[in-house]
Scaffold this active site. Structure first.
Site, PDB file in Angstrom:
ATOM      1  N   HIS A   1      -0.490   3.725  61.566  1.00 27.46           N
ATOM      2  CA  HIS A   1       0.178   3.528  60.181  1.00 27.46           C
ATOM      3  C   HIS A   1       0.295   2.114  59.763  1.00 27.46           C
ATOM      4  O   HIS A   1      -0.195   1.754  58.565  1.00 27.46           O
ATOM      5  CB  HIS A   1       1.595   3.953  60.440  1.00 27.46           C
ATOM      6  CG  HIS A   1       2.010   5.489  60.614  1.00 27.46           C
ATOM      7  ND1 HIS A   1       2.773   5.535  61.720  1.00 27.46           N
ATOM      8  CD2 HIS A   1       1.719   6.383  59.793  1.00 27.46           C
ATOM      9  CE1 HIS A   1       2.980   7.240  61.425  1.00 27.46           C
ATOM     10  NE2 HIS A   1       2.370   7.649  60.536  1.00 27.46           N
TER      11      HIS A   1
ATOM     12  N   LYS B   1      13.735  19.487  59.019  1.00 31.07           N
ATOM     13  CA  LYS B   1      13.462  19.087  60.261  1.00 31.07           C
ATOM     14  C   LYS B   1      14.016  17.786  60.781  1.00 31.07           C
ATOM     15  O   LYS B   1      13.826  16.666  60.110  1.00 31.07           O
ATOM     16  CB  LYS B   1      11.775  18.723  60.275  1.00 31.07           C
ATOM     17  CG  LYS B   1      10.840  18.795  61.285  1.00 31.07           C
ATOM     18  CD  LYS B   1       9.487  18.680  61.245  1.00 31.07           C
ATOM     19  CE  LYS B   1       8.770  18.094  62.278  1.00 31.07           C
ATOM     20  NZ  LYS B   1       7.559  17.634  62.037  1.00 31.07           N
TER      21      LYS B   1
ATOM     22  N   ARG C   1      -7.948  10.234  59.888  1.00 30.10           N
ATOM     23  CA  ARG C   1      -8.437   9.952  61.012  1.00 30.10           C
ATOM     24  C   ARG C   1      -9.489  10.702  61.390  1.00 30.10           C
ATOM     25  O   ARG C   1     -10.557  10.118  62.176  1.00 30.10           O
ATOM     26  CB  ARG C   1      -7.096  10.568  62.108  1.00 30.10           C
ATOM     27  CG  ARG C   1      -6.084   9.606  61.877  1.00 30.10           C
ATOM     28  CD  ARG C   1      -4.902  10.297  62.852  1.00 30.10           C
ATOM     29  NE  ARG C   1      -4.651  11.325  62.106  1.00 30.10           N
ATOM     30  CZ  ARG C   1      -3.547  12.096  62.377  1.00 30.10           C
ATOM     31  NH1 ARG C   1      -2.583  11.826  63.180  1.00 30.10           N
ATOM     32  NH2 ARG C   1      -3.162  13.192  61.598  1.00 30.10           N
TER      33      ARG C   1
ATOM     34  N   SER D   1       2.434  10.276  65.460  1.00 30.75           N
ATOM     35  CA  SER D   1       3.889   9.756  65.845  1.00 30.75           C
ATOM     36  C   SER D   1       4.035  11.341  67.017  1.00 30.75           C
ATOM     37  O   SER D   1       4.796  10.795  68.074  1.00 30.75           O
ATOM     38  CB  SER D   1       4.599   9.972  64.658  1.00 30.75           C
ATOM     39  OG  SER D   1       4.368   9.055  63.818  1.00 30.75           O
TER      40      SER D   1
END
Ligand code: PNS
Length: 159
Positions: free
Chosen positions: A17, A41, A90, A127
């Site tokens: 990030h 969540k 990515r 993460s």
């Protein structure tokens, strides 16, 4: 003033990030890091904790502002006169969903999305993986800033 936003969950922020945020901060006058509040969540870190970690690790850039948001990202952008979303890609596997979101967002509001290729060093990083590896005692010291490593160790030892 040229503004952009880097949105995400940031639970917690990783070096991947940070790489995207730092690169955006060199391209734009002002970069917002927008942390999504997802009531459905529960994260490992509360949103306020994530904001605090991001503020500390981005302080050196000087032109990064960190805020939470809920609802649509394009509304966050509209309220702050932000014309561009910057996202890291990515791998090809990121592309399908990111393209859908980018097309939805420009259709909703005219906000553009710019994709930045992730530094290959971090192309596998997320993460979720960081949390999983840290939970089982794996070394993640090269994947997150030292402050985040401390926070993860404290949180995982406590829980
Ligand atoms: O780090 P994440 O969880 O991959 O980030 C996803 C995020 C926050 C960028 C995305 O879910 C989002 O923009 N959510 C806000 C709600 C919204 O605008 N949804 C419509 C997107 S087309």
């Amino acid at each position: 003033m040229r503004r952009a936003v880097c949105p995400g969950s940031f639970d917690p922020i990783t070096n991947g990030h940070l790489d995207i945020i730092s690169r955006a901060s060199r391209l734009y006058d002002e970069v917002y890091v927008a942390v999504m509040i997802n009531k459905a969540k529960k994260g490992l870190f509360e949103v306020d904790e994530r904001l605090d970690l991001i503020r500390q690790v981005t302080a050196e850039y000087g032109n990064v502002r960190v805020e939470a948001f809920h609802g649509l990202l394009v509304d966050f952008c509209k309220q702050r006169d932000i014309p561009a979303i910057v996202k890291g890609l990515r791998a090809v596997s990121d592309f399908d969903y990111e393209l859908q979101m980018a097309q939805m967002n420009i259709g909703l509001s005219g906000v553009e999305t710019l994709f930045v290729p992730t530094n290959p060093t971090y192309s596998f990083l997320s993460s979720s993986l960081v949390k999983e590896v840290a939970t089982w005692g794996g070394d993640i010291s090269h994947l997150v800033p030292p402050l985040v490593l401390d926070a993860l160790n404290k949180r995982l030892r406590k829980d």
